[in-house]
Scaffold this active site. Sequence first.
Site, PDB file in Angstrom:
ATOM      1  N   GLU A   1      -5.507   1.815   1.666  1.00 43.69           N
ATOM      2  CA  GLU A   1      -5.379   0.649   2.548  1.00 43.69           C
ATOM      3  C   GLU A   1      -5.767   1.033   3.970  1.00 43.69           C
ATOM      4  OE1 GLU A   1      -3.172  -1.938   5.511  1.00 43.69           O
ATOM      5  OE2 GLU A   1      -3.117   0.224   5.190  1.00 43.69           O
TER       6      GLU A   1
ATOM      7  N   HIS B   1       0.853  -1.186   0.000  1.00 42.76           N
ATOM      8  CA  HIS B   1       0.000   0.000   0.000  1.00 42.76           C
ATOM      9  C   HIS B   1       0.886   1.232   0.000  1.00 42.76           C
ATOM     10  CE1 HIS B   1      -0.006   1.488   4.275  1.00 42.76           C
ATOM     11  NE2 HIS B   1       0.132   0.229   4.616  1.00 42.76           N
TER      12      HIS B   1
ATOM     13  N   ASP C   1       4.186  -4.769   3.808  1.00 48.31           N
ATOM     14  CA  ASP C   1       3.627  -3.659   4.563  1.00 48.31           C
ATOM     15  C   ASP C   1       4.438  -3.495   5.843  1.00 48.31           C
ATOM     16  OD1 ASP C   1       2.091  -1.750   5.757  1.00 48.31           O
ATOM     17  OD2 ASP C   1       0.206  -2.884   5.705  1.00 48.31           O
TER      18      ASP C   1
ATOM     19  N   ASP D   1       5.453   2.843   7.316  1.00 51.94           N
ATOM     20  CA  ASP D   1       4.109   2.375   6.937  1.00 51.94           C
ATOM     21  C   ASP D   1       3.510   3.298   5.897  1.00 51.94           C
ATOM     22  OD1 ASP D   1       1.700   1.079   6.839  1.00 51.94           O
ATOM     23  OD2 ASP D   1       0.956   1.859   8.753  1.00 51.94           O
TER      24      ASP D   1
END
Length: 457
Positions: free
Chosen positions: A156, A110, A182, A122
């Site tokens: 996401e 993502h 991820d 992230d």
Amino acid sequence: MKLTMGAVATLALALTFLQPQAGHAAAETAPDIPVAAVTAHLAQFQQIANANGGNRASGRPGFTASLNYIRGKLDAAGYTTRVQSFSGGSNLIADWRGGPAGPVIMLGAHLDGVTSGPGINDNGSGSGALLEVALTLAARNPALTKHVRFGWWGAEEQGLIGSRYYVQNGGAQGVEAYLNFDMISSTNAGYFVYDDDATLRQAFTEYFTSIGVQPDPDREGDGRSDHASFKNAGVRVGGLATGAGAYKTQAQAAKWGGTANAPFDRCYHSACDTYPANVNTAALDRNTDAIAYALWKLAVGSENPPADDYAISVSPASASVEPGGSVTATVSTRVTSGQAQSVTLSAGGVPAGVGVTFSPQTVTAGQSSTVTIATTAGAAAGTHPISLNGDGASADRSASFSLTVGGDTGGDAWAAWTAYAAGDVVTYQGAGYRCLQAHTSLPGWEPANVPALWARV
Ligand code: DPN
Ligand code: CA
Ligand code: ZN
């Protein structure tokens, strides 16, 4: 094939590069990706966030800029890219043009972050690593047994929206396996491998074992990232993570290092998820190499890599010249498969009175050379095809050049007591003659009488 000294040297060099690396016995063909190339992408994501209100969240300008950055690199590397838009965001899908049409091995990450920070671990980390793996695949262009596709998901963080939209619109069709990445640069890193599918898990575990790292099965991310969209559609899934907000145990700290009883990423979903502070370069390096290893294991053929090959072109491809004159053109070479090879240039079909030279005469495929085509006054008028040949270590290729000599049939009337240079054209008794040799004309040296000095044009 003619082995020049240059070709031998190149061959020796290529053989050196093909040696398996120590400790990577099973990874002979998988590349070791330089982590600096990945952190360079993370630095770009950080700058993008800085310029766009501090985040790269779905539907916001920082997301679009991130997507455009990745897409630009992929397009330049030869990927077929498309943006799939949905309410609240968009996905970037990139298909590699090498290899068969199917079955598909798909890798995804993502690309969006939360609004509270730049989202570097992230999930700039998974996004940047995938980008570099994709670029490495393009550069190496290995023989493939599977179609390779990459996906960068939007939204996401709002509930796997982008990947679900992709799957619900036929995206999972023909996808044999989906690998998800991820958060793979957590500062207090764990080494987690998804255990949803034994074969895919094994591909990653094999790599970690080869570098002396014992991974754990991923629990924290179970069902929480985009692999869930594929798993729900019946696709086999795998993936990697270095941990989010969960705490590292004593046992994990004992085998991986780092701090026990502290979160894997203390900046998870926070403003401090920044580059470079929240990036664990060592973990990012291992995970990026693990992705490449798994991709090579799953999609790259066990046969030999594609033969080294190249193409030659010349620009301009034709020219006209008066006898005695010369022209230059650029001979370009381009690697079309495998590695660059040393190519020695020569000309074929060269008519009398024409000389062809190359500077330089030997190039490495990918480089260019200047060809000079020089004529003497005696060069025959007309159009001559000349072939420009490349003699490479593993392939011979050529380009064609069309040389037109003459065309200038008129000139002043011949006269005695006149200085003529080679190539000069005169008219005598209604016919054109070209001077073959410089001289001063005397009475009786009329062009029709002295074939050593004059030729009909
Ligand atoms: N990366 C987390 C998120 O997008 O919010 C989800 C996650 C947590 C994924 C832990 C893997 C491991
Ligand atoms: Ca590496
Ligand atoms: Zn995430």
